[in-house]
Structures are given as structure tokens and as C-alpha cells.
Scaffold this motif. Structure first.
Motif, PDB file in Angstrom:
ATOM      1  N   GLN A  85     -36.496 -18.456 -22.223  1.00  0.00           N
ATOM      2  CA  GLN A  85     -35.935 -19.515 -23.062  1.00  0.00           C
ATOM      3  C   GLN A  85     -34.421 -19.324 -23.093  1.00  0.00           C
ATOM      4  OE1 GLN A  85     -37.826 -19.213 -26.870  1.00  0.00           O
ATOM      5  NE2 GLN A  85     -39.867 -19.405 -25.998  1.00  0.00           N
ATOM      6  N   THR A  86     -33.713 -20.228 -22.445  1.00  0.00           N
ATOM      7  CA  THR A  86     -32.276 -20.016 -22.242  1.00  0.00           C
ATOM      8  C   THR A  86     -31.393 -21.013 -22.994  1.00  0.00           C
ATOM      9  OG1 THR A  86     -32.272 -21.401 -20.263  1.00  0.00           O
ATOM     10  CG2 THR A  86     -32.659 -19.034 -19.951  1.00  0.00           C
ATOM     11  N   ARG A  87     -31.968 -21.811 -23.862  1.00  0.00           N
ATOM     12  CA  ARG A  87     -31.157 -22.803 -24.587  1.00  0.00           C
ATOM     13  C   ARG A  87     -29.913 -22.182 -25.214  1.00  0.00           C
ATOM     14  NH1 ARG A  87     -35.802 -24.906 -26.319  1.00  0.00           N
ATOM     15  NH2 ARG A  87     -35.743 -23.608 -28.160  1.00  0.00           N
ATOM     16  N   ASN A  88     -30.078 -21.092 -25.953  1.00  0.00           N
ATOM     17  CA  ASN A  88     -28.937 -20.445 -26.607  1.00  0.00           C
ATOM     18  C   ASN A  88     -28.003 -19.788 -25.604  1.00  0.00           C
ATOM     19  OD1 ASN A  88     -29.838 -21.204 -29.131  1.00  0.00           O
ATOM     20  ND2 ASN A  88     -31.056 -19.352 -29.388  1.00  0.00           N
ATOM     21  N   VAL A  89     -28.553 -19.189 -24.567  1.00  0.00           N
ATOM     22  CA  VAL A  89     -27.734 -18.525 -23.545  1.00  0.00           C
ATOM     23  C   VAL A  89     -26.891 -19.554 -22.799  1.00  0.00           C
ATOM     24  CG1 VAL A  89     -27.796 -17.088 -21.471  1.00  0.00           C
ATOM     25  CG2 VAL A  89     -29.467 -16.711 -23.286  1.00  0.00           C
ATOM     26  N   ASP A  90     -27.472 -20.702 -22.493  1.00  0.00           N
ATOM     27  CA  ASP A  90     -26.772 -21.728 -21.719  1.00  0.00           C
ATOM     28  C   ASP A  90     -25.468 -22.176 -22.380  1.00  0.00           C
ATOM     29  OD1 ASP A  90     -28.761 -21.640 -19.832  1.00  0.00           O
ATOM     30  OD2 ASP A  90     -29.833 -23.393 -20.593  1.00  0.00           O
ATOM     31  N   ASN A  91     -25.485 -22.303 -23.696  1.00  0.00           N
ATOM     32  CA  ASN A  91     -24.266 -22.727 -24.394  1.00  0.00           C
ATOM     33  C   ASN A  91     -23.136 -21.712 -24.216  1.00  0.00           C
ATOM     34  OD1 ASN A  91     -25.507 -25.056 -25.349  1.00  0.00           O
ATOM     35  ND2 ASN A  91     -26.308 -24.002 -27.140  1.00  0.00           N
ATOM     36  N   TRP A  92     -23.456 -20.424 -24.277  1.00  0.00           N
ATOM     37  CA  TRP A  92     -22.439 -19.377 -24.132  1.00  0.00           C
ATOM     38  C   TRP A  92     -21.970 -19.273 -22.685  1.00  0.00           C
ATOM     39  CZ3 TRP A  92     -20.452 -17.837 -28.543  1.00  0.00           C
ATOM     40  CH2 TRP A  92     -21.216 -17.946 -29.694  1.00  0.00           C
ATOM     41  N   THR A  93     -22.902 -19.345 -21.744  1.00  0.00           N
ATOM     42  CA  THR A  93     -22.494 -19.251 -20.335  1.00  0.00           C
ATOM     43  C   THR A  93     -21.642 -20.452 -19.939  1.00  0.00           C
ATOM     44  OG1 THR A  93     -24.588 -20.235 -19.593  1.00  0.00           O
ATOM     45  CG2 THR A  93     -24.450 -17.821 -19.610  1.00  0.00           C
ATOM     46  N   ARG A  94     -21.926 -21.616 -20.505  1.00  0.00           N
ATOM     47  CA  ARG A  94     -21.119 -22.804 -20.217  1.00  0.00           C
ATOM     48  C   ARG A  94     -19.658 -22.568 -20.619  1.00  0.00           C
ATOM     49  NH1 ARG A  94     -23.693 -26.131 -23.144  1.00  0.00           N
ATOM     50  NH2 ARG A  94     -25.318 -26.465 -21.607  1.00  0.00           N
ATOM     51  N   VAL A  95     -19.438 -21.978 -21.797  1.00  0.00           N
ATOM     52  CA  VAL A  95     -18.070 -21.671 -22.248  1.00  0.00           C
ATOM     53  C   VAL A  95     -17.396 -20.709 -21.270  1.00  0.00           C
ATOM     54  CG1 VAL A  95     -16.694 -20.555 -24.065  1.00  0.00           C
ATOM     55  CG2 VAL A  95     -18.565 -22.106 -24.683  1.00  0.00           C
ATOM     56  N   MET A  96     -18.128 -19.680 -20.849  1.00  0.00           N
ATOM     57  CA  MET A  96     -17.547 -18.698 -19.917  1.00  0.00           C
ATOM     58  C   MET A  96     -17.184 -19.339 -18.586  1.00  0.00           C
ATOM     59  SD  MET A  96     -19.782 -15.314 -20.678  1.00  0.00           S
ATOM     60  CE  MET A  96     -21.159 -15.944 -21.604  1.00  0.00           C
ATOM     61  N   LEU A  97     -18.072 -20.151 -18.076  1.00  0.00           N
ATOM     62  CA  LEU A  97     -17.800 -20.790 -16.788  1.00  0.00           C
ATOM     63  C   LEU A  97     -16.658 -21.796 -16.893  1.00  0.00           C
ATOM     64  CD1 LEU A  97     -21.467 -21.180 -15.507  1.00  0.00           C
ATOM     65  CD2 LEU A  97     -19.766 -19.462 -14.843  1.00  0.00           C
TER      66      LEU A  97
END
Length: 195
Positions: A85-97
Motif C-alpha cells: 500500500q503506497t498511497r502515503n509513500v507516493d506523496n513523499w516520493t513525488r516531492v523528492m522527485l
């Protein structure tokens, strides 16, 4: 979201160019499976095919050979794991990218648990269940021969009057019963439980 913007400011202010993520989420899965031993040059593609079977749609996944069986075909024992389940992870990785920060690895705290067990002197038994708790839940991890075999994160009780000690013990016993059902633990073996 304010938290994401503060994180973005941190990345910019500190000139962060590389980062490793540790994701502590109940949305992770671990499977230990016996698979045919293959030559090193075939191993990566073979394990990737097995990962596709177990976690086809999971972006963050891994396979780690734990060792070989001592008898029979001498199959490999492999730990397949994924953050499912990556919903929460995706938001943080989007900022990093967006800030052009390289993500060097994404892992679970479960993979650090063997080191914790060694530092606590808990290597004496063949199999131990190590339980720890923090604000986001109760983590139960099975370590066998100093290798992670299974881990799960269960939520803490939401009732402020709930008995935390009972919740921790119930979660640990539930994990032990599950591990016996799937064959990672034998009911007749004495397994140490460390909380």
C-alpha cells in the motif's frame, strides 16, 4: 499538505541530493518460499519472475535468498517482500522527485530488526519473535538463524483506556499462531518471545 511543503523546504534548505526511505507501514507483506536453486547468472531474472507472481502490482518489492535447504533438492529459501500500500509513500516520493532528489533505497524497519536483536544479545536461540511498539503500531518479527523471516505491523488500540500490554501480547500470540499455520514455526518447538 503542510507536512509535504515543510519536507520540500527541508530538502531545498539542506541541498539534499540523495535519500533513503524507511517506510513503517501495515501495508507490507513477507513470504518465505522454497524455490529451485539456480545458477547466479539466472538468479536475478528467476527471482524477478517469482516477485511478479507474488507482488505483480507492487512497485517497491525485493527478494533475498536466506540460504539453502540441507537435504533433498537443496532448494533455496527466499524471502519475498513488498510494500503493498503506497498511497502515503507516493506523496513523499513525488516531492523528492520534483526536487530532483535521488531515492537510493526504500526499505522497511523490519530489515533492521536483526541488527537490533544482535545488539540486544538475542542470538542464542534458533528462532525468536521480537515485538516492539511505537506510535504507529505493534511490530512483530520472526528471526531464524539471525535472518528476518517475517514481520508485520498491527495498529495500536484506538481506545485510550485499552490495556496496551494485553494488546501487545494478543498481537504477538496471533502472529505466532499464524506462523505455525504457514509452517515457519513448529508448534512443538520452543520459540522465545521478546517484547
Amino acid at each position: 499538505d503542510a507536512g509535504h511543503e515543510k519536507f520540500r523546504d527541508y530538502l531545498i534548505d539542506e541541498s539534499i541530493k540523495k535519500i533513503s526511505l524507511v517506510v513503517d507501514s501495515p501495508g507490507e507483506d513477507f513470504i518465505v518460499e522454497k524455490v529451485a536453486h539456480v545458477a547466479p547468472y539466472d538468479r536475478k531474472s528467476f527471482l524477478n519472475r517469482k516477485l511478479d507472481q507474488h507482488f505483480r502490482h507492487a512497485e517497491f518489492r525485493s527478494a533475498k535468498v536466506l540460504g539453502r535447504e540441507k537435504s533433498g533438492r537443496r532448494d533455496d529459501r527466499v524471502l519475498f517482500s513488498a510494500i503493498t500500500q503506497t498511497r502515503n509513500v507516493d506523496n513523499w516520493t513525488r516531492v523528492m522527485l520534483q526536487e530532483q532528489v535521488s531515492i537510493t533505497s526504500i526499505t522497511s524497519p523490519a530489515f533492521a530488526i536483526c541488527k537490533v536483536a544482535r545488539e540486544l544479545g538475542l542470538e542464542s536461540k534458533k528462532e525468536i519473535i521480537l515485538v516492539n511498539w511505537q506510535l504507529n503500531g505493534i511490530r512483530q518479527s520472526l528471526i531464524s538463524n539471525n535472518k528476518l523471516m517475517f514481520s508485520r505491523l498491527t495498529p495500536l488500540p484506538t481506545d485510550p483506556d485499552a490495556d496496551l500490554a494485553k494488546a501487545i501480547l494478543d498481537a504477538a500470540l496471533q502472529s505466532k499462531e499464524y506462523l505455525e499455520r504457514i509452517g515457519l514455526l513448529k508448534a512443538e518447538n520452543h520459540t522465545d518471545l521478546h517484547i
